[in-house]
Design a protein around this motif. Structure first.
Motif, mmCIF file in Angstrom:
data_model
loop_
_atom_site.group_PDB
_atom_site.id
_atom_site.type_symbol
_atom_site.label_atom_id
_atom_site.label_comp_id
_atom_site.label_asym_id
_atom_site.label_seq_id
_atom_site.Cartn_x
_atom_site.Cartn_y
_atom_site.Cartn_z
ATOM 1 N N ARG A 28 0.820 -1.208 0.000
ATOM 2 C CA ARG A 28 0.000 0.000 0.000
ATOM 3 C C ARG A 28 0.853 1.257 0.000
ATOM 4 O O ARG A 28 0.457 2.288 -0.549
ATOM 5 N N ALA A 29 2.039 1.164 0.624
ATOM 6 C CA ALA A 29 2.931 2.323 0.662
ATOM 7 C C ALA A 29 3.378 2.719 -0.739
ATOM 8 O O ALA A 29 3.527 3.909 -1.041
ATOM 9 N N VAL A 30 3.580 1.720 -1.608
ATOM 10 C CA VAL A 30 3.994 2.005 -2.984
ATOM 11 C C VAL A 30 2.874 2.717 -3.733
ATOM 12 O O VAL A 30 3.112 3.666 -4.484
ATOM 13 N N ILE A 31 1.644 2.261 -3.519
ATOM 14 C CA ILE A 31 0.508 2.908 -4.162
ATOM 15 C C ILE A 31 0.322 4.319 -3.618
ATOM 16 O O ILE A 31 0.014 5.261 -4.365
ATOM 17 N N VAL A 32 0.524 4.483 -2.301
ATOM 18 C CA VAL A 32 0.410 5.808 -1.688
ATOM 19 C C VAL A 32 1.422 6.762 -2.300
ATOM 20 O O VAL A 32 1.147 7.957 -2.470
ATOM 21 N N LEU A 33 2.608 6.247 -2.653
ATOM 22 C CA LEU A 33 3.599 7.083 -3.312
ATOM 23 C C LEU A 33 3.039 7.677 -4.596
ATOM 24 O O LEU A 33 3.341 8.811 -4.957
ATOM 25 N N GLY A 34 2.228 6.863 -5.295
ATOM 26 C CA GLY A 34 1.592 7.374 -6.502
ATOM 27 C C GLY A 34 0.667 8.530 -6.192
ATOM 28 O O GLY A 34 0.422 9.400 -7.042
#
Length: 272
Positions: A28-34
């Motif tokens: 989820r952290a990677v998606i949040v980066l988006g």
């Protein structure tokens, strides 16, 4: 008899398991980066309303800069993606998962080099595209600016060619791509080696390496001052730049292979 080194059905099951685990812990952290594109948009519009009393979305250049910052954060985040392997409880549980070291290594490489970066790029570009679709002040979507950027670089290389300089764009892109991959693998390796202070340890090593490289380059430069002064010749400059890009490609390829071997060795020797 099932191959103990690599079995595709077993690898497939482990890869699915690995994806689920990483999604639960870090995905989820990677998606949040988006979502940095949305955050930067909201901050930019708010500042525009406060200071200029007008509605203005961030420019293409600003959104591109935020995208680069997000990619940098993604690289650093790799110290956490598999960092739990150094924890006694979680690491021991991971060791007990029925998959060979090679299968775990391949899964780790696919997720680190392809899945995480693609997830970040897709989420960032999607949100950026939606913003540009609903807000005309944002202008062109970031993904749409890739074409003009490539065209601008090509035109620059053509102008350099008219001046007698000939550079290969692919020869430049290849070392850059390998450098990005090596950065991902380096912070991944530090994440699964250091038990604590993973990011600080990674930067500490980089500082030490940077000091050594700077000293070596200084010695080489001071010993070849006259040769470097002769690079004002067009042919010499072209030859030097092309040779530098070729050497950079080989060095980065060696880094990727070396870091990959280090990660695989760490997986095989990991104990708690």
């Amino acid at each position: 008899m099932i191959n103990e080194t690599f079995s595709f059905p077993r690898f497939r099951n482990y890869f699915v398991y690995d994806l689920k685990q990483l999604w639960r812990n870090n995905g989820r952290a990677v998606i949040v980066l988006g979502g940095l594109s949305l955050l930067s948009y909201l901050l930019w519009v708010t500042c525009a309303l406060i200071f200029t009393h007008g509605w203005q979305a961030p420019t293409l250049a600003a959104r591109g800069t935020i995208f680069y910052i997000g990619a940098l954060i993604l690289v650093l985040y790799n110290t956490r993606s598999y960092g739990y392997l150094t924890e006694k409880k979680a690491g021991s549980a991971w060791l007990m998962v029925p998959a060979s070291a090679l299968e775990k290594f391949i899964s780790m490489m696919i997720i680190t080099v392809f899945v995480f970066p693609l997830a970040y790029v897709a989420s960032y570009m999607l949100i950026d595209g939606v913003i540009c679709l609903i807000d005309s002040t944002a202008g062109q979507a970031l993904i749409g600016g890739i074409g003009p950027l490539t065209q601008m670089i090509s035109e620059g290389l053509e102008r350099a060619g008219e001046q007698g300089l000939s550079f290969n764009l692919s020869a430049l892109a290849f070392p850059v791509l390998l450098q990005f991959i090596s950065n991902l693998l380096y912070f991944l390796l530090c994440g699964i080696c250091f038990k604590k202070w993973k990011l600080i340890g990674a930067f500490g090593i980089l500082v030490g390496v940077e000091i050594v490289i700077t000293a070596v380059l200084s010695i080489i430069t001071l010993g070849n001052v006259e040769w470097f002064n002769n690079l004002n010749d067009v042919a010499s400059l072209e030859s030097f730049m092309n040779a530098a890009m070729t050497v950079a490609g080989f060095i980065n390829a060696a880094l990727v292979l070396g870091l990959g071997w280090g990660i695989y060795h760490r997986i095989k020797t990991l104990k708690h």
